[in-house]
Design an enzyme around this catalytic site. Structure first.
Site, short mmCIF file in Angstrom:
data_model
loop_
_atom_site.label_atom_id
_atom_site.label_comp_id
_atom_site.label_asym_id
_atom_site.label_seq_id
_atom_site.Cartn_x
_atom_site.Cartn_y
_atom_site.Cartn_z
N LEU A 63 18.44 16.06 -16.24
CA LEU A 63 17.97 15.19 -17.33
C LEU A 63 19.13 14.28 -17.75
CD1 LEU A 63 16.03 18.01 -19.22
CD2 LEU A 63 15.05 16.21 -17.80
N PRO A 64 18.87 13.31 -18.62
CA PRO A 64 19.95 12.36 -18.95
C PRO A 64 21.20 13.02 -19.52
CG PRO A 64 17.83 11.47 -19.62
CD PRO A 64 17.58 12.88 -19.18
N LYS A 166 33.08 16.68 -13.64
CA LYS A 166 32.17 15.56 -13.33
C LYS A 166 32.48 14.34 -14.22
CE LYS A 166 28.75 12.93 -12.30
NZ LYS A 166 28.66 12.19 -11.05
#
Ligand code: NDP
Length: 290
Positions: A63-64, A166
């Site tokens: 998801l975002p 990330k």
């Protein structure tokens, strides 16, 4: 293995397709038509409702942000089964992930953060690099599933470590895109052909993913495809900045990168492609790449 897959966006849609080659995949998406199409075209099962995804051995979210993941966790918490593994492939916030992992652990559900890199083309071709935070045991379980999506799966550390690395690598990329755009614009304004400037950069010490792969198509050929939404990239850099803040770190380059990207987002909008920041670099100098 039964997998409940939540979030059929640019990345999730192709990832769920690859998983369906070896597993029973139940798909749920906020916009239901996408899940219906996925089930029709890729042999997955349409979830009757979100709770149906909890009736699985593995739940995957992409998801975002961690905010949307948290909302889904809230809704699924009453339904999850002990022994389930929750894999969050969102580029999320490591601090939120740790809290999420603890909430799920109270229900005997294991959690790993497993954000991905490699763009939509990597999701389409199952060549993603996937960085995983969690216990060694849960990493092995996640790897057995995610090997269908990626070529390189790396155990980074405990829960949150995947999300941390990330956002940090995306920050490196953002800063590199920006400085490379500035220098190439200066070369252009000096009268050097942009293809020549790129050729020299890529044959020398200034080369990077930005100069070799991301910028040539846009700056030299005028093609600006939407590959990765600027709002997602801005979010990643803001999370990196929050980690620096939390560690009382002195990171002026990171802070500047965050301000530049947030300013670019204000001007270009959420749905712009992240490399369109090069247009802002030109605009700040009263120039254009045309
Ligand atoms: P998209 O914007 O294409 O898709 C987002 C997905 O989340 C859609 O399925 C959307 O549903 C769903 N969604 C949005 N808001 C909610 C909500 N409130 N509740 C439930 N579902 C919601 O994103 P991407 O697939 O591009 O990115 C997903 C994640 O992967 C992000 O964290 C991003 O940073 C990361 N990432 C993206 C890459 C890329 O190149 N695109 C590369 C590497 C990582 P709906 O269909 O209804 O809109």
């Amino acid at each position: 293995m039964k997998i409940g897959f939540i979030g059929l966006g640019a990345m999730g849609f192709p990832m769920a397709r690859h998983l369906a080659k070896e597993h029973e995949v139940i798909v749920w998406n906020r916009t239901r038509e996408k899940a219906e199409r996925h089930a029709r075209e890729h042999g997955t099962k349409l979830a009757a409702d979100l709770a149906a995804c909890a009736n699985a051995d593995v739940i995957i979210t992409i998801l975002p942000t961690s905010t949307e993941v948290d909302e889904i966790v809230d809704q699924l918490l009453p339904h999850v089964k002990p022994g389930t593994l929750w894999i969050d492939a969102t580029s999320g916030d490591p601090n939120v992930s740790r809290i999420t992992a603890a909430r799920l652990a109270a229900k005997e559900v294991a959690f790993v953060d497993a954000p991905v890199t490699g763009a939509v083309v990597g999701a389409e071709n199952a060549t993603l690099t996937i960085m995983i935070g969690g216990t060694p045991e849960n990493f092995e379980k996640a790897r057995e599933i995610l090997r269908l999506n990626g070529k390189t799966l790396i155990h980074v550390g405990p829960v949150g470590a995947g999300h941390a690395i990330k956002v940090l690598t995306n920050t490196i990329m953002g800063a590199t895109v920006w400085i490379t755009s500035e220098c190439l614009l200066l070369a252009k304004q000096f009268g050097i052909d942009i293809k020549t400037a790129l050729a020299v950069t890529n044959a020398g010490s200034g080369r990077s993913n930005a100069s070799e792969n991301l910028l040539p198509m846009r700056l030299a050929e005028g093609k600006w495809p939407l590959v990765f939404k600027l709002m997602h990239h801005d979010k990643d850099i803001r999370i990196a900045a929050s980690l620096a803040h939390q560690q009382h770190a002195s990171t002026p380059m990171l802070a500047l990168t965050q301000h530049l990207f947030s300013g670019a987002l204000q001007q270009l909008g959420d749905e712009a492609d992240y490399i369109e920041v090069a247009k802002i670099v030109a605009k700040m100098n009263g120039a254009s790449w045309d």
